[in-house]
Enzyme design. Structure first.
Site, PDB file in Angstrom:
ATOM      1  N   ASP A 141      -7.068  25.794 -26.142  1.00 12.16           N
ATOM      2  CA  ASP A 141      -6.304  25.480 -24.582  1.00 12.16           C
ATOM      3  C   ASP A 141      -6.528  26.037 -23.502  1.00 12.16           C
ATOM      4  O   ASP A 141      -6.049  25.402 -22.618  1.00 12.16           O
ATOM      5  CB  ASP A 141      -5.839  24.144 -25.133  1.00 12.16           C
ATOM      6  CG  ASP A 141      -4.380  24.498 -25.099  1.00 12.16           C
ATOM      7  OD1 ASP A 141      -3.943  25.234 -25.598  1.00 12.16           O
ATOM      8  OD2 ASP A 141      -3.364  23.431 -25.257  1.00 12.16           O
ATOM      9  N   SER A 142      -5.907  27.219 -23.793  1.00 15.86           N
ATOM     10  CA  SER A 142      -6.010  27.720 -22.284  1.00 15.86           C
ATOM     11  C   SER A 142      -6.680  27.891 -21.213  1.00 15.86           C
ATOM     12  O   SER A 142      -7.142  28.405 -20.374  1.00 15.86           O
ATOM     13  CB  SER A 142      -5.128  29.381 -23.112  1.00 15.86           C
ATOM     14  OG  SER A 142      -6.313  29.831 -23.551  1.00 15.86           O
ATOM     15  N   ASP A 200      -8.463  25.474 -30.358  1.00 14.28           N
ATOM     16  CA  ASP A 200      -7.737  24.689 -30.347  1.00 14.28           C
ATOM     17  C   ASP A 200      -7.638  22.971 -30.260  1.00 14.28           C
ATOM     18  O   ASP A 200      -8.433  23.060 -29.662  1.00 14.28           O
ATOM     19  CB  ASP A 200      -7.527  25.351 -29.343  1.00 14.28           C
ATOM     20  CG  ASP A 200      -5.332  25.336 -28.514  1.00 14.28           C
ATOM     21  OD1 ASP A 200      -4.755  25.005 -30.371  1.00 14.28           O
ATOM     22  OD2 ASP A 200      -5.024  26.175 -28.439  1.00 14.28           O
ATOM     23  N   LYS A 223      -6.495  24.684 -35.016  1.00 14.52           N
ATOM     24  CA  LYS A 223      -5.549  25.106 -34.608  1.00 14.52           C
ATOM     25  C   LYS A 223      -4.418  23.720 -34.261  1.00 14.52           C
ATOM     26  O   LYS A 223      -4.705  23.718 -32.610  1.00 14.52           O
ATOM     27  CB  LYS A 223      -5.311  26.498 -33.194  1.00 14.52           C
ATOM     28  CG  LYS A 223      -3.594  26.828 -33.024  1.00 14.52           C
ATOM     29  CD  LYS A 223      -3.918  28.150 -32.163  1.00 14.52           C
ATOM     30  CE  LYS A 223      -3.855  27.534 -30.991  1.00 14.52           C
ATOM     31  NZ  LYS A 223      -2.658  27.415 -30.306  1.00 14.52           N
ATOM     32  N   GLU A 278      -0.598  22.999 -32.369  1.00 16.66           N
ATOM     33  CA  GLU A 278       0.484  23.685 -31.838  1.00 16.66           C
ATOM     34  C   GLU A 278       1.040  22.494 -32.600  1.00 16.66           C
ATOM     35  O   GLU A 278       1.611  20.865 -32.581  1.00 16.66           O
ATOM     36  CB  GLU A 278       0.549  23.191 -30.410  1.00 16.66           C
ATOM     37  CG  GLU A 278       0.192  23.988 -29.401  1.00 16.66           C
ATOM     38  CD  GLU A 278       0.168  24.014 -27.558  1.00 16.66           C
ATOM     39  OE1 GLU A 278       1.460  23.582 -27.813  1.00 16.66           O
ATOM     40  OE2 GLU A 278      -0.173  24.847 -26.790  1.00 16.66           O
ATOM     41  N   GLU A 304       5.280  32.899 -31.202  1.00 24.63           N
ATOM     42  CA  GLU A 304       3.877  32.363 -29.865  1.00 24.63           C
ATOM     43  C   GLU A 304       5.805  32.823 -28.998  1.00 24.63           C
ATOM     44  O   GLU A 304       7.004  31.660 -28.718  1.00 24.63           O
ATOM     45  CB  GLU A 304       3.696  31.582 -29.081  1.00 24.63           C
ATOM     46  CG  GLU A 304       3.574  31.893 -27.235  1.00 24.63           C
ATOM     47  CD  GLU A 304       2.730  31.353 -26.560  1.00 24.63           C
ATOM     48  OE1 GLU A 304       1.463  30.567 -26.697  1.00 24.63           O
ATOM     49  OE2 GLU A 304       2.674  31.256 -25.503  1.00 24.63           O
TER      50      GLU A 304
END
Ligand code: KIV
Length: 271
Positions: A40-41, A79, A109, A111, A178
Site C-alpha cells: 500500500d506504499s 497488501d 499481507k 498490517e 518493520e
C-alpha cells in the site's frame, strides 16, 4: 515458482521488493526476487498521496492484477489497504478474497495487531495465505505520531514477540518486521518457525524487503533504513529531456521515423 511454503526452505536470505505495475514487476521478477509485494506504499510511492491511508481496495486490486500480469516466478503478495480488513468480518474475507480471485495474487499481507489474529486464522482456513506485519505499521501513523521505531523497550519488544507467536499459531506463513531494533528482530526470528522479513530490522531476519522506488532512486526522502541502489529517475529525466530537445530542435522525427505514401497527394483542401 516461489511458493509460500517454499520460502521456508531457502538456504539464503529471502528477497522481497515492492512493485505496483506490470512493467516493473517484469524487471523485478527477471532479476530473481523471491517475493513481489504490491505494497500500500503505492499510495505515496506512485499514486501521489501523502501517505498510504487513501489507497482504495479498487486501486490495490487493479495494481495487484497488473503485477501478476508482469510476474512469472515471484510470489505476489497483495497488501490490504487501510480499513479494507478488520471493519467487518465478511467484508474482510470478500476484500482479501478479491486479491486472489480477481487479481490473481498468491497471498495477502495484513498490517497486524491484536485485532488481526482471528482474521489471520479465518483467512488461512479459507485458503487465503496471510503474511503478517508487526513493528511499525504505517497505517497507524496517526496513532504513532510518525514513522517511529517500535519495540524499543523490553515491554514493547515482548508485546511484538507475543503477537508474532499468535500470528504464527493463527497460520501466517511469514512475518514482516518493520523498524524494530536488530536484536529484537533476531530474537523474534529465532523464536518463530515461519520466516521473518525485515525492513529496518537488522541483518538477522530470514529475509529483507524495501520499497522498490527507494531502491531504484525515485524516493525523495529515504527512511533511515533504506538504500538507493540505482538512479532510474535520473535516467528517465535524461531520456525525457533528450526527447523534448530533439522535438524542439526539429531533429525528431527523422526520415526513418516517417513514411511517404506514393499516390496520396494533391489532396483537395475543400473536401
Ligand atoms: O507497503 C509496503 O510497501 C510495505 C513494506 C514497506 C513492508 O508494507
Amino acid at each position: 515458482m516461489t511458493t509460500t511454503r517454499g520460502l521456508r526452505d531457502l538456504d539464503r536470505p529471502i528477497t522481497m521488493l515492492t512493485a505496483y505495475d506490470a512493467l516493473t514487476a517484469r524487471i523485478v521478477d527477471d532479476a530473481g526476487i523471491d517475493v513481489i509485494l504490491v505494497g500500500d506504499s503505492m499510495g505515496n510511492a506512485v499514486l501521489g498521496y501523502e501517505d498510504t491511508l487513501p489507497v482504495t481496495i479498487e486501486e490495490a486490486t487493479s495494481h495487484t492484477a497488473a503485477v501478476v500480469r508482469g510476474a512469472e516466478e515471484a510470489l505476489v503478495v497483495a497488501d490490504m489497504p487501510f480499513l479494507s480488513v478488520g471493519v467487518d468480518d465478511s467484508e474482510t474475507v470478500r476484500n482479501a478474497g478479491r486479491m486472489l480471485k480477481e487479481a490473481g495474487a498468491d497471498a495477502v499481507k495484513l498490517e497486524s495487531g491484536p485485532h488481526t489474529v482471528d482474521l489471520t486464522e479465518r483467512l488461512t482456513q479459507l485458503g487465503i495465505p496471510v503474511m503478517a506485519h508487526l513493528g511499525l505499521t504505517p497505517q497507524h501513523v496517526n496513532q504513532l505520531g510518525g514513522y517511529t521505531r517500535q519495540g524499543t523497550t523490553t515491554e514493547a519488544a515482548e508485546e511484538i514477540l507475543s503477537l508474532a507467536r499468535d500470528h504464527e499459531e493463527a497460520g501466517a506463513f511469514a512475518l514482516v518486521l518493520e523498524h524494530v531494533p536488530a536484536n529484537v528482530a533476531a530474537e523474534i526470528t529465532a523464536a518463530l518457525d515461519i520466516p521473518t522479513i525485515g525492513i529496518g530490522a537488522g541483518p538477522d531476519c530470514d529475509g529483507q524487503v524495501l520499497v522498490g522506488t527507494d531502491v531504484m532512486g525515485f524516493g525523495e526522502e529515504l527512511p533511515p533504513f533504506a538504500e538507493q541502489f540505482g538512479d532510474v529517475a535520473g535516467e528517465m529525466r535524461a531520456a525525457v529531456d533528450a526527447y523534448r530537445e530533439a522535438v524542439e530542435d526539429g531533429e525528431f522525427p527523422a526520415a526513418e521515423h516517417s513514411h511517404i505514401e506514393e499516390g496520396v497527394d494533391d489532396l483537395d483542401p475543400t473536401e
